[in-house]
Scaffold this motif. Structure first.
Motif, PDB file in Angstrom:
ATOM      1  N   LYS A 158     -28.004  27.413  -3.023  1.00 37.54           N
ATOM      2  CA  LYS A 158     -26.569  27.234  -2.853  1.00 37.54           C
ATOM      3  C   LYS A 158     -25.841  28.384  -3.568  1.00 37.54           C
ATOM      4  CE  LYS A 158     -22.512  24.818  -2.923  1.00 37.54           C
ATOM      5  NZ  LYS A 158     -21.980  24.070  -4.043  1.00 37.54           N
TER       6      LYS A 158
ATOM      7  N   GLU B 134     -15.254  27.021  -0.355  1.00 36.10           N
ATOM      8  CA  GLU B 134     -15.450  27.163  -1.813  1.00 36.10           C
ATOM      9  C   GLU B 134     -16.384  28.314  -2.177  1.00 36.10           C
ATOM     10  OE1 GLU B 134     -13.702  25.574  -4.026  1.00 36.10           O
ATOM     11  OE2 GLU B 134     -12.734  24.404  -2.433  1.00 36.10           O
TER      12      GLU B 134
ATOM     13  N   SER C 214     -23.352  24.043   0.729  1.00 38.64           N
ATOM     14  CA  SER C 214     -22.897  22.662   0.503  1.00 38.64           C
ATOM     15  C   SER C 214     -23.933  21.847  -0.270  1.00 38.64           C
ATOM     16  CB  SER C 214     -22.660  22.010   1.872  1.00 38.64           C
ATOM     17  OG  SER C 214     -22.367  20.650   1.744  1.00 38.64           O
TER      18      SER C 214
ATOM     19  N   ASP D  18     -16.648  23.003   2.140  1.00 43.40           N
ATOM     20  CA  ASP D  18     -17.606  23.534   1.159  1.00 43.40           C
ATOM     21  C   ASP D  18     -17.804  25.036   1.369  1.00 43.40           C
ATOM     22  OD1 ASP D  18     -17.883  20.858   0.471  1.00 43.40           O
ATOM     23  OD2 ASP D  18     -19.599  20.577   1.815  1.00 43.40           O
TER      24      ASP D  18
ATOM     25  N   ILE E  97     -19.147  20.496   6.624  1.00 42.29           N
ATOM     26  CA  ILE E  97     -19.292  21.423   5.491  1.00 42.29           C
ATOM     27  C   ILE E  97     -18.203  22.485   5.411  1.00 42.29           C
ATOM     28  CG2 ILE E  97     -21.795  21.043   5.364  1.00 42.29           C
ATOM     29  CD1 ILE E  97     -22.203  23.828   6.657  1.00 42.29           C
TER      30      ILE E  97
END
Ligand SMILES: N[C@@H](CCC(=O)N[C@@H](CS)C(=O)NCC(=O)O)C(=O)O
Length: 226
Positions: A224, A117, A193, A114, A111
């Motif tokens: 998330k 991000e 993620s 992710d 992850i």
């Protein structure tokens, strides 16, 4: 009580697996606290007073405690009248080591792109440099190859699937330290993620549903980070 924690772009969602262990323990004990949300690059200065470089850090009156395990041991000693998270203190301590290499490490490699991000822009350079140095590859290379660490994670999760087919919680009739430590890892992934870590009919999914509802549903509320 004040708990210093790690947040991403959205300051309302903490995603550190180590902070989540402490939050679950605080909820288990019914202890109230406020959080100090920090981005990665704010942590070093913000917790320097605790003589450490990472979160969680807990401040309880004059007591300053760093490290999730130390914090939970502190809470056990400072609040002996509250429900204990330990069904077996030594087994709980061992569990930290039992999940670090087989589960946390491959999940991190799965992850980490992710996580990049969802962190704040102010953290991106630091996160990229420090994590690429640690893993010896670029985040883009890691993102392309995520299926390999994911398959290691899935294989190492299998004993837990077999266990939860037969048992409700790791610590007995209700959740305790080992449940919180493992669950915190899934909250880390959930906040950062979209990757699917187990099948819907896996007994681990049923246990996660139970964990989502315990402790006032604080884990179940984690979404998330957008
Ligand atoms: N052993 C520590 C580990 C804590 C830890 O690694 N925290 C991470 C967040 S998940 C951190 O603060 N990292 C700071 C950084 O990467 O600069 C504990 O269990 O409390």
């Amino acid at each position: 009580m004040k708990l210093y924690e790690l947040v991403g772009r959205d300051k309302s969602i903490g995603f550190s697996p180590f902070v989540w262990r402490v939050k679950m323990a605080l909820a288990h004990k019914g202890l109230a606290y406020e959080t100090v949300p920090l981005h990665f690059t704010e942590i070093k200065d913000a917790v320097a007073f605790a003589d450490c470089k990472s979160v969680p850090v807990l401040v309880d009156g004059d007591n300053v405690v760093a490290d999730s395990w130390e914090i939970i041991c502190y809470l056990e000693e400072a609040y002996p009248d509250r429900p204990s998270v330990f069904s077996d203190h030594h087994a709980a301590k061992l569990f930290n080591f039992q999940i670090a290499l087989p589960l946390l490490a491959p999940l991190f490699r799965t992850i980490v792109p992710d996580i990049f991000e969802v962190i704040h822009d102010m953290d991106k350079d630091y996160f990229r440099k420090s994590r690429e140095a640690r893993l010896g590859r670029t985040l883009e290379e890691i993102a392309e190859d995520y299926e390999e660490p994911l398959s290691i994670f899935e294989a190492n999760l299998m004993p837990y699937s077999q266990f939860f087919k037969r048992e409700q919680y790791m610590c007995g009739a209700g959740p305790g330290y080992q449940d919180y430590a493992l669950y915190a890892m899934f909250l880390w992934a959930r906040a950062t993620s979209d990757k699917k870590l187990f099948e819907d009919d896996d007994p681990v999914a049923d246990w996660i549903n139970r964990m989502d509802q315990c402790c006032g549903g604080i884990g179940g509320a984690v979404k998330k980070i957008k």
